[in-house]
Design a protein around this motif. Sequence first.
Motif, mmCIF file in Angstrom:
data_model
loop_
_atom_site.group_PDB
_atom_site.id
_atom_site.type_symbol
_atom_site.label_atom_id
_atom_site.label_comp_id
_atom_site.label_asym_id
_atom_site.label_seq_id
_atom_site.Cartn_x
_atom_site.Cartn_y
_atom_site.Cartn_z
ATOM 1 N N GLU A 266 2.320 1.828 -3.356
ATOM 2 C CA GLU A 266 1.323 2.343 -4.421
ATOM 3 C C GLU A 266 1.232 3.932 -4.049
ATOM 4 O O GLU A 266 0.938 4.854 -4.987
ATOM 5 C CB GLU A 266 0.015 1.612 -4.199
ATOM 6 N N GLN A 267 0.927 4.309 -2.897
ATOM 7 C CA GLN A 267 1.091 5.607 -2.568
ATOM 8 C C GLN A 267 2.204 6.507 -3.024
ATOM 9 O O GLN A 267 2.041 7.403 -3.578
ATOM 10 C CB GLN A 267 0.857 5.722 -0.973
ATOM 11 N N ASN B 233 1.784 6.702 -6.520
ATOM 12 C CA ASN B 233 0.777 7.736 -7.076
ATOM 13 C C ASN B 233 1.354 9.002 -6.682
ATOM 14 O O ASN B 233 1.118 10.290 -7.603
ATOM 15 C CB ASN B 233 -0.478 7.764 -6.314
ATOM 16 N N THR B 234 2.062 9.558 -5.640
ATOM 17 C CA THR B 234 2.714 10.831 -5.352
ATOM 18 C C THR B 234 3.786 10.852 -6.456
ATOM 19 O O THR B 234 3.845 12.251 -6.801
ATOM 20 C CB THR B 234 3.474 10.885 -4.109
ATOM 21 N N SER C 109 0.888 -1.005 -0.057
ATOM 22 C CA SER C 109 0.210 -0.042 -0.052
ATOM 23 C C SER C 109 0.809 1.364 0.060
ATOM 24 O O SER C 109 0.582 2.245 -0.840
ATOM 25 C CB SER C 109 -0.901 0.074 1.136
ATOM 26 N N GLN C 110 2.039 1.160 0.723
ATOM 27 C CA GLN C 110 2.782 2.394 0.616
ATOM 28 C C GLN C 110 3.579 2.453 -0.502
ATOM 29 O O GLN C 110 3.768 3.875 -0.870
ATOM 30 C CB GLN C 110 3.882 2.257 1.913
#
Length: 235
Positions: A177-178, A181-182, A174-175
């Motif tokens: 993916e974040q 995205n960032t 999840s991190q």
Amino acid sequence: MSSELFDSYESEYSALAAAIRQRLDTTLPELVGVERKSALHETERELTEVHELVEQMGMELLTLQGPMRSRAAPRVRQYKAEVERLKREVRKAAQGMGNYESNRRALLGNTAGAGRLASHDLSAEESSLDGDHRTRLLSGNERLMNGSQRLQESHRVAMETEAVGASILNDLRSQREQIVNTRDTLMQADAHIDRSQRTLRTMTRRLLTNKMITTGLIVIGASLVLLILYIKLTR
């Protein structure tokens, strides 16, 4: 927990091995007859327990980590070798006991008294063997149950560790993916900034061009006015 259990087995082993060694070196040589048989049976029972303790230490050795396992492994090998030596000495003592019994029966002959004594000794020996056998079975069963409980506990810990590992992997995914995205958002913002800078530069050039044109027109107009005034004044 495994280290404490290993230390407990090791302490129990040391005490039993010392007792067996003392009995072989000092007690058995001074005993004869039924007393010697009883002492031999007790020694064999303790030797069985010592062997089981070494096996348990071998199992616990597999659960120890790094340096602890490296320090404990040579001791376990030494204990196994010592158990084998004790077994040989006990067998030797038992053979000596057999020779003693054979010689005693030969001396006593086939008298009725000798028969009753032999029958009494045999009954005592069988009773002692039955008791020792039951004791060994109970002890072995208890150790098996303890081993099964430890295996179940190890399995539970492994399952919990696996669940924690899966949760950590999900969090990391999840991190990631974040972060991706960032990064994409930052790249888009950077592209917008580049376009804005190009637009500003274009507008600046146009403003300068318009300013130069305006200035030129003003200069030309002023020159024409001055020229007209000069012509009128000179006539």
